[in-house]
Design a protein around this motif. Structure first.
Motif, PDB file in Angstrom:
ATOM      1  N   GLU A 206      33.972 100.813  25.112  1.00  0.00           N
ATOM      2  CA  GLU A 206      33.795  99.589  25.888  1.00  0.00           C
ATOM      3  C   GLU A 206      33.571  99.900  27.357  1.00  0.00           C
ATOM      4  O   GLU A 206      32.747  99.269  28.020  1.00  0.00           O
ATOM      5  CB  GLU A 206      35.027  98.685  25.724  1.00  0.00           C
ATOM      6  CG  GLU A 206      35.162  98.041  24.365  1.00  0.00           C
ATOM      7  CD  GLU A 206      34.032  97.057  24.100  1.00  0.00           C
ATOM      8  OE1 GLU A 206      33.665  96.300  25.028  1.00  0.00           O
ATOM      9  OE2 GLU A 206      33.497  97.061  22.977  1.00  0.00           O
TER      10      GLU A 206
ATOM     11  N   GLU B 220      39.274  97.372  32.627  1.00  0.00           N
ATOM     12  CA  GLU B 220      39.564  97.487  31.201  1.00  0.00           C
ATOM     13  C   GLU B 220      41.031  97.819  30.946  1.00  0.00           C
ATOM     14  O   GLU B 220      41.677  97.227  30.078  1.00  0.00           O
ATOM     15  CB  GLU B 220      38.664  98.543  30.560  1.00  0.00           C
ATOM     16  CG  GLU B 220      37.217  98.121  30.419  1.00  0.00           C
ATOM     17  CD  GLU B 220      37.049  96.946  29.470  1.00  0.00           C
ATOM     18  OE1 GLU B 220      37.530  97.029  28.326  1.00  0.00           O
ATOM     19  OE2 GLU B 220      36.438  95.945  29.890  1.00  0.00           O
TER      20      GLU B 220
ATOM     21  N   ASP C 138      44.289  93.118  39.416  1.00  0.00           N
ATOM     22  CA  ASP C 138      44.218  94.292  38.535  1.00  0.00           C
ATOM     23  C   ASP C 138      45.154  95.401  39.014  1.00  0.00           C
ATOM     24  O   ASP C 138      45.684  96.166  38.199  1.00  0.00           O
ATOM     25  CB  ASP C 138      42.783  94.829  38.451  1.00  0.00           C
ATOM     26  CG  ASP C 138      41.916  94.002  37.517  1.00  0.00           C
ATOM     27  OD1 ASP C 138      42.449  93.076  36.871  1.00  0.00           O
ATOM     28  OD2 ASP C 138      40.704  94.274  37.433  1.00  0.00           O
TER      29      ASP C 138
ATOM     30  N   ARG D  90      48.482  94.491  37.599  1.00  0.00           N
ATOM     31  CA  ARG D  90      48.533  94.714  36.147  1.00  0.00           C
ATOM     32  C   ARG D  90      48.622  96.201  35.821  1.00  0.00           C
ATOM     33  O   ARG D  90      49.343  96.600  34.909  1.00  0.00           O
ATOM     34  CB  ARG D  90      47.310  94.090  35.486  1.00  0.00           C
ATOM     35  CG  ARG D  90      47.262  92.567  35.615  1.00  0.00           C
ATOM     36  CD  ARG D  90      46.131  91.961  34.815  1.00  0.00           C
ATOM     37  NE  ARG D  90      46.060  90.521  35.054  1.00  0.00           N
ATOM     38  CZ  ARG D  90      45.102  89.928  35.745  1.00  0.00           C
ATOM     39  NH1 ARG D  90      44.115  90.641  36.276  1.00  0.00           N
ATOM     40  NH2 ARG D  90      45.115  88.611  35.918  1.00  0.00           N
TER      41      ARG D  90
ATOM     42  N   ALA E 222      43.204  94.821  31.710  1.00  0.00           N
ATOM     43  CA  ALA E 222      43.099  93.752  30.714  1.00  0.00           C
ATOM     44  C   ALA E 222      43.733  94.129  29.381  1.00  0.00           C
ATOM     45  O   ALA E 222      44.299  93.273  28.694  1.00  0.00           O
ATOM     46  CB  ALA E 222      41.629  93.394  30.503  1.00  0.00           C
ATOM     47  N   ASN E 223      43.640  95.416  29.004  1.00  0.00           N
ATOM     48  CA  ASN E 223      44.003  95.817  27.642  1.00  0.00           C
ATOM     49  C   ASN E 223      45.113  96.851  27.548  1.00  0.00           C
ATOM     50  O   ASN E 223      45.553  97.180  26.438  1.00  0.00           O
ATOM     51  CB  ASN E 223      42.760  96.347  26.924  1.00  0.00           C
ATOM     52  CG  ASN E 223      41.653  95.323  26.870  1.00  0.00           C
ATOM     53  OD1 ASN E 223      41.813  94.263  26.295  1.00  0.00           O
ATOM     54  ND2 ASN E 223      40.513  95.627  27.500  1.00  0.00           N
TER      55      ASN E 223
ATOM     56  N   SER F  89      46.802 101.738  25.676  1.00  0.00           N
ATOM     57  CA  SER F  89      46.537 101.868  24.239  1.00  0.00           C
ATOM     58  C   SER F  89      45.383 100.988  23.788  1.00  0.00           C
ATOM     59  O   SER F  89      44.635 101.354  22.881  1.00  0.00           O
ATOM     60  CB  SER F  89      47.791 101.525  23.432  1.00  0.00           C
ATOM     61  OG  SER F  89      48.221 100.198  23.703  1.00  0.00           O
ATOM     62  N   GLY F  90      45.218  99.816  24.420  1.00  0.00           N
ATOM     63  CA  GLY F  90      44.190  98.880  23.975  1.00  0.00           C
ATOM     64  C   GLY F  90      42.800  99.137  24.533  1.00  0.00           C
ATOM     65  O   GLY F  90      41.799  98.706  23.944  1.00  0.00           O
ATOM     66  N   ALA F  91      42.700  99.807  25.678  1.00  0.00           N
ATOM     67  CA  ALA F  91      41.386 100.085  26.276  1.00  0.00           C
ATOM     68  C   ALA F  91      40.621 101.083  25.415  1.00  0.00           C
ATOM     69  O   ALA F  91      41.212 101.970  24.810  1.00  0.00           O
ATOM     70  CB  ALA F  91      41.554 100.617  27.692  1.00  0.00           C
ATOM     71  N   ARG F  92      39.300 100.935  25.375  1.00  0.00           N
ATOM     72  CA  ARG F  92      38.446 101.794  24.562  1.00  0.00           C
ATOM     73  C   ARG F  92      37.367 102.443  25.431  1.00  0.00           C
ATOM     74  O   ARG F  92      36.706 101.755  26.218  1.00  0.00           O
ATOM     75  CB  ARG F  92      37.782 100.993  23.441  1.00  0.00           C
ATOM     76  CG  ARG F  92      38.774 100.401  22.434  1.00  0.00           C
ATOM     77  CD  ARG F  92      39.323 101.488  21.522  1.00  0.00           C
ATOM     78  NE  ARG F  92      40.294 100.974  20.558  1.00  0.00           N
ATOM     79  CZ  ARG F  92      41.608 100.985  20.724  1.00  0.00           C
ATOM     80  NH1 ARG F  92      42.135 101.487  21.837  1.00  0.00           N
ATOM     81  NH2 ARG F  92      42.419 100.509  19.801  1.00  0.00           N
TER      82      ARG F  92
END
Length: 222
Positions: free
Chosen positions: A43, A30, A111, A114, A33-34, A37-40
Motif C-alpha cells: 500500500e 499509513e 499523525d 498517532r 492510520a493502521n 502491524s496493519g500497515a502494508r
C-alpha cells in the motif's frame, strides 16, 4: 513485486533524497492510520513515486521503515522548535512561544500524535533503539534548561523550576488535545475544538506553564 515505469526509475537515481522523503511522508500516514502491524508495504509503495523494491533498498524492511518514520516525526517537531530561535528571547517570552508552538504543531500534525501513541503500544521499543531520537529529545530539554537558567538569573523564575516537568506539562496538554479529541468531543461536544475553543485552550496552556515557572510574587505582576 510492485514496480513503476522506467521514467520513474530514472527519477529515483536523479533525486534519491526526494524519493526517500516521499516514502517517509506516505509511510507516516499509513503507519498512523493502521499501526505497525496493519500497515502494508504494498500500500505504501502504491501511493509513492517509487516501488516496493526501492522501499526495501532504502529501509531494509517494514520495521526499518517504521523506525525511520518515527525518527522523522521527532525530527520535524524538534526542527520547528529550533527555528523559533528561543535563545534570543527574554525567558518568559521564550517559554510562552515554545508552549504555543507545541500546541499548534500537535494540533496541525495529528499523525505525529498517532505515531507516538502507536510507539507507546509497543512500549517504546523502537524509539529505544534510536540514538537520533535520544539526541533530538535531549536537545528539547536543553532548550528549556537554558530558558529556565535565564529566568532564574533575571529573578523571574523559581529556583526549583524543573525543565523536564515543564516539558511534561506542555507535552501532556498539547498531546491530549489531539489524542482524545474524538472521544472527548463525542462525550462533551465540540466547543473546545472550534477555532475559538482552541485559542482559549492554547492561552490557558501558556498561562499555566508560565505561571508554574514564575516566582509567586512575579505572577501577580503579569
Amino acid at each position: 513485486m510492485n514496480d513503476k515505469p522506467a521514467n520513474n526509475r530514472a527519477g529515483w537515481k536523479q533525486d534519491p533524497a526526494g524519493v526517500r522523503k516521499n516514502i517517509l511522508a506516505v509511510a507516516m500516514a499509513e503507519f498512523a492510520a493502521n499501526g505497525l502491524s496493519g500497515a502494508r508495504i504494498d500500500e505504501i509503495a502504491a501511493k509513492t513515486s517509487t516501488s516496493k523494491r526501492m522501499i526495501y533498498y532504502y529501509f531494509g524492511d517494514k520495521e526499518g521503515l517504521y523506525g525511520q518514520v518515527l525518527e522523522e516525526a521527532y525530527r520535524q517537531v524538534r526542527t520547528g522548535e529550533q527555528e523559533l530561535e528561543l535563545d534570543h528571547l527574554p525567558p518568559v517570552e521564550a517559554l510562552k512561544l515554545l508552549a504555543e508552538f507545541t500546541f499548534e504543531h500537535h494540533s496541525r500534525n495529528p499523525d505525529f500524535i498517532r505515531i507516538v501513541m502507536i510507539e507507546n503500544i509497543h512500549d517504546g521499543a523502537y524509539l529505544e533503539q534510536s540514538e537520533l531520537i535520544r539526541l533530538l529529545n535531549a536537545g528539547a530539554i536543553q532548550k528549556l534548561e537554558a530558558i529556565c537558567r535565564r529566568g532564574r538569573d533575571a529573578g523571574l523564575f523559581r529556583d526549583d523550576v524543573a525543565p523536564l516537568e515543564l516539558h511534561w506539562h506542555i507535552s501532556a496538554l498539547s498531546f491530549f488535545n489531539v489524542s482524545n479529541r474524538a472521544t472527548f468531543s463525542r462525550i462533551f461536544g465540540n466547543a473546545l475544538f472550534s477555532p475559538e475553543g482552541q485559542r482559549t485552550l492554547k492561552e490557558h496552556l501558556v498561562e499555566m506553564v508560565v505561571g508554574l515557572a514564575l516566582k509567586p510574587d512575579r505572577r501577580s505582576r503579569r
